[in-house]
Design a protein around this motif. Structure first.
Motif, PDB file in Angstrom:
ATOM      1  N   VAL A 130      83.674   3.628 -62.167  1.00  0.00           N
ATOM      2  CA  VAL A 130      84.463   4.847 -61.983  1.00  0.00           C
ATOM      3  C   VAL A 130      83.552   6.070 -62.092  1.00  0.00           C
ATOM      4  CG1 VAL A 130      86.360   6.240 -62.889  1.00  0.00           C
ATOM      5  CG2 VAL A 130      86.511   3.745 -62.955  1.00  0.00           C
ATOM      6  N   ALA A 131      83.611   6.915 -61.082  1.00  0.00           N
ATOM      7  CA  ALA A 131      82.855   8.163 -61.095  1.00  0.00           C
ATOM      8  C   ALA A 131      83.833   9.330 -61.050  1.00  0.00           C
ATOM      9  CB  ALA A 131      81.910   8.230 -59.895  1.00  0.00           C
ATOM     10  N   LEU A 132      83.491  10.389 -61.750  1.00  0.00           N
ATOM     11  CA  LEU A 132      84.260  11.624 -61.684  1.00  0.00           C
ATOM     12  C   LEU A 132      83.501  12.580 -60.775  1.00  0.00           C
ATOM     13  CD1 LEU A 132      86.563  13.477 -63.036  1.00  0.00           C
ATOM     14  CD2 LEU A 132      84.611  14.480 -64.196  1.00  0.00           C
ATOM     15  N   ALA A 133      84.187  13.130 -59.789  1.00  0.00           N
ATOM     16  CA  ALA A 133      83.606  14.127 -58.896  1.00  0.00           C
ATOM     17  C   ALA A 133      84.455  15.387 -59.000  1.00  0.00           C
ATOM     18  CB  ALA A 133      83.584  13.613 -57.457  1.00  0.00           C
ATOM     19  N   SER A 134      83.843  16.445 -59.510  1.00  0.00           N
ATOM     20  CA  SER A 134      84.562  17.697 -59.705  1.00  0.00           C
ATOM     21  C   SER A 134      83.689  18.852 -59.256  1.00  0.00           C
ATOM     22  CB  SER A 134      84.912  17.866 -61.188  1.00  0.00           C
ATOM     23  OG  SER A 134      85.477  19.147 -61.427  1.00  0.00           O
ATOM     24  N   SER A 135      84.306  19.865 -58.684  1.00  0.00           N
ATOM     25  CA  SER A 135      83.538  21.057 -58.318  1.00  0.00           C
ATOM     26  C   SER A 135      83.484  22.047 -59.477  1.00  0.00           C
ATOM     27  CB  SER A 135      84.139  21.717 -57.075  1.00  0.00           C
ATOM     28  OG  SER A 135      85.473  22.096 -57.315  1.00  0.00           O
ATOM     29  N   SER A 136      84.175  21.746 -60.564  1.00  0.00           N
ATOM     30  CA  SER A 136      84.214  22.633 -61.727  1.00  0.00           C
ATOM     31  C   SER A 136      82.903  22.591 -62.499  1.00  0.00           C
ATOM     32  CB  SER A 136      85.355  22.233 -62.661  1.00  0.00           C
ATOM     33  OG  SER A 136      85.289  22.987 -63.852  1.00  0.00           O
ATOM     34  N   LYS A 137      82.442  23.756 -62.892  1.00  0.00           N
ATOM     35  CA  LYS A 137      81.267  23.830 -63.752  1.00  0.00           C
ATOM     36  C   LYS A 137      81.658  23.616 -65.210  1.00  0.00           C
ATOM     37  CE  LYS A 137      78.639  26.675 -60.620  1.00  0.00           C
ATOM     38  NZ  LYS A 137      77.923  27.923 -60.386  1.00  0.00           N
ATOM     39  N   ASN A 138      82.942  23.446 -65.463  1.00  0.00           N
ATOM     40  CA  ASN A 138      83.454  23.224 -66.816  1.00  0.00           C
ATOM     41  C   ASN A 138      83.853  21.768 -67.055  1.00  0.00           C
ATOM     42  OD1 ASN A 138      83.472  26.080 -67.721  1.00  0.00           O
ATOM     43  ND2 ASN A 138      84.916  26.297 -66.049  1.00  0.00           N
ATOM     44  N   ALA A 139      83.575  20.891 -66.109  1.00  0.00           N
ATOM     45  CA  ALA A 139      84.013  19.500 -66.219  1.00  0.00           C
ATOM     46  C   ALA A 139      83.481  18.828 -67.473  1.00  0.00           C
ATOM     47  CB  ALA A 139      83.603  18.713 -64.973  1.00  0.00           C
ATOM     48  N   ASP A 140      82.214  19.030 -67.785  1.00  0.00           N
ATOM     49  CA  ASP A 140      81.618  18.405 -68.959  1.00  0.00           C
ATOM     50  C   ASP A 140      82.336  18.847 -70.235  1.00  0.00           C
ATOM     51  OD1 ASP A 140      79.478  16.731 -70.105  1.00  0.00           O
ATOM     52  OD2 ASP A 140      78.793  18.621 -70.989  1.00  0.00           O
ATOM     53  N   THR A 141      82.635  20.127 -70.328  1.00  0.00           N
ATOM     54  CA  THR A 141      83.353  20.656 -71.494  1.00  0.00           C
ATOM     55  C   THR A 141      84.731  20.021 -71.612  1.00  0.00           C
ATOM     56  OG1 THR A 141      82.183  22.762 -71.332  1.00  0.00           O
ATOM     57  CG2 THR A 141      84.241  22.763 -72.581  1.00  0.00           C
ATOM     58  N   VAL A 142      85.452  19.959 -70.503  1.00  0.00           N
ATOM     59  CA  VAL A 142      86.798  19.373 -70.507  1.00  0.00           C
ATOM     60  C   VAL A 142      86.744  17.899 -70.909  1.00  0.00           C
ATOM     61  CG1 VAL A 142      88.782  18.753 -69.057  1.00  0.00           C
ATOM     62  CG2 VAL A 142      87.723  21.014 -68.830  1.00  0.00           C
ATOM     63  N   LEU A 143      85.830  17.145 -70.328  1.00  0.00           N
ATOM     64  CA  LEU A 143      85.714  15.721 -70.660  1.00  0.00           C
ATOM     65  C   LEU A 143      85.408  15.519 -72.139  1.00  0.00           C
ATOM     66  CD1 LEU A 143      83.708  14.474 -67.561  1.00  0.00           C
ATOM     67  CD2 LEU A 143      86.141  14.129 -68.029  1.00  0.00           C
ATOM     68  N   ASN A 144      84.511  16.335 -72.674  1.00  0.00           N
ATOM     69  CA  ASN A 144      84.170  16.222 -74.094  1.00  0.00           C
ATOM     70  C   ASN A 144      85.349  16.577 -74.991  1.00  0.00           C
ATOM     71  OD1 ASN A 144      81.463  15.309 -73.999  1.00  0.00           O
ATOM     72  ND2 ASN A 144      80.795  17.360 -73.439  1.00  0.00           N
ATOM     73  N   LEU A 145      86.060  17.650 -74.662  1.00  0.00           N
ATOM     74  CA  LEU A 145      87.200  18.056 -75.490  1.00  0.00           C
ATOM     75  C   LEU A 145      88.338  17.048 -75.438  1.00  0.00           C
ATOM     76  CD1 LEU A 145      87.190  21.894 -74.769  1.00  0.00           C
ATOM     77  CD2 LEU A 145      86.665  20.776 -76.946  1.00  0.00           C
ATOM     78  N   LEU A 146      88.481  16.359 -74.310  1.00  0.00           N
ATOM     79  CA  LEU A 146      89.525  15.335 -74.181  1.00  0.00           C
ATOM     80  C   LEU A 146      89.046  13.967 -74.688  1.00  0.00           C
ATOM     81  CD1 LEU A 146      91.002  16.220 -70.666  1.00  0.00           C
ATOM     82  CD2 LEU A 146      91.945  16.778 -72.920  1.00  0.00           C
ATOM     83  N   ASN A 147      87.783  13.896 -75.091  1.00  0.00           N
ATOM     84  CA  ASN A 147      87.181  12.643 -75.577  1.00  0.00           C
ATOM     85  C   ASN A 147      87.239  11.521 -74.550  1.00  0.00           C
ATOM     86  OD1 ASN A 147      86.474  13.706 -78.113  1.00  0.00           O
ATOM     87  ND2 ASN A 147      88.497  13.264 -78.938  1.00  0.00           N
ATOM     88  N   ILE A 148      86.933  11.844 -73.299  1.00  0.00           N
ATOM     89  CA  ILE A 148      86.988  10.814 -72.256  1.00  0.00           C
ATOM     90  C   ILE A 148      85.694  10.698 -71.450  1.00  0.00           C
ATOM     91  CG2 ILE A 148      89.504  10.845 -72.036  1.00  0.00           C
ATOM     92  CD1 ILE A 148      89.124  12.564 -69.487  1.00  0.00           C
ATOM     93  N   THR A 149      84.643  11.372 -71.873  1.00  0.00           N
ATOM     94  CA  THR A 149      83.383  11.313 -71.136  1.00  0.00           C
ATOM     95  C   THR A 149      82.929   9.871 -70.948  1.00  0.00           C
ATOM     96  OG1 THR A 149      82.757  13.453 -72.048  1.00  0.00           O
ATOM     97  CG2 THR A 149      80.994  12.137 -71.089  1.00  0.00           C
ATOM     98  N   GLY A 150      83.052   9.058 -71.978  1.00  0.00           N
ATOM     99  CA  GLY A 150      82.598   7.673 -71.928  1.00  0.00           C
ATOM    100  C   GLY A 150      83.383   6.772 -70.996  1.00  0.00           C
ATOM    101  N   LEU A 151      84.480   7.254 -70.447  1.00  0.00           N
ATOM    102  CA  LEU A 151      85.270   6.435 -69.519  1.00  0.00           C
ATOM    103  C   LEU A 151      84.645   6.370 -68.127  1.00  0.00           C
ATOM    104  CD1 LEU A 151      88.956   7.523 -70.283  1.00  0.00           C
ATOM    105  CD2 LEU A 151      87.755   5.483 -71.072  1.00  0.00           C
ATOM    106  N   PHE A 152      83.682   7.225 -67.864  1.00  0.00           N
ATOM    107  CA  PHE A 152      83.125   7.320 -66.523  1.00  0.00           C
ATOM    108  C   PHE A 152      81.714   6.751 -66.466  1.00  0.00           C
ATOM    109  CE2 PHE A 152      86.343  10.542 -67.006  1.00  0.00           C
ATOM    110  CZ  PHE A 152      87.126  10.329 -65.880  1.00  0.00           C
ATOM    111  N   ASP A 153      81.466   5.983 -65.427  1.00  0.00           N
ATOM    112  CA  ASP A 153      80.130   5.433 -65.209  1.00  0.00           C
ATOM    113  C   ASP A 153      79.183   6.495 -64.670  1.00  0.00           C
ATOM    114  OD1 ASP A 153      80.640   2.510 -65.788  1.00  0.00           O
ATOM    115  OD2 ASP A 153      82.161   2.885 -64.258  1.00  0.00           O
TER     116      ASP A 153
END
Length: 100
Positions: free
Chosen positions: A42-65
């Motif tokens: 699973v890959a996340l593709a986002s045009s947001s420059k805030n994606a990393d922040t959002v993933l970290n705050l939601l505690n889901i960064t590790g869900l993506f390869d």
């Protein structure tokens, strides 16, 4: 106009920084876990420059390869470059995707 754009961006950043793990769409974490559990990368593709922040705050960064966000691409929507970059990062020749 530039001042208004800066103010809008600051509001958005403040909103993002206040996010909590419980704000993830219901069932999304389980869906991604099920997909990965079946052997699909699973890959996340986002045009947001805030994606990393959002993933970290939601505690889901590790869900993506792999993660491709607005800090890694030159062109944003509707250019599909981030999607192709995500596919390349997970070394997939298949092209099945879903978005939300």
């Amino acid at each position: 106009m530039e001042r208004l754009a800066e103010k809008k961006n600051q509001w958005f950043v403040d909103y993002i920084n206040a996010m909590k793990p419980g704000e993830i769409f219901p069932g999304l974490k389980e869906l991604i876990q099920d997909i990965r559990g079946s052997g699909i990368k699973v890959a996340l593709a986002s045009s947001s420059k805030n994606a990393d922040t959002v993933l970290n705050l939601l505690n889901i960064t590790g869900l993506f390869d792999a993660i491709v966000d607005g800090t890694m691409i030159t062109h944003t929507k509707p250019d599909p470059g981030n999607i192709f970059a995500g596919r390349k990062k997970i070394e997939s020749s298949a092209f099945t995707m879903f978005g939300f």
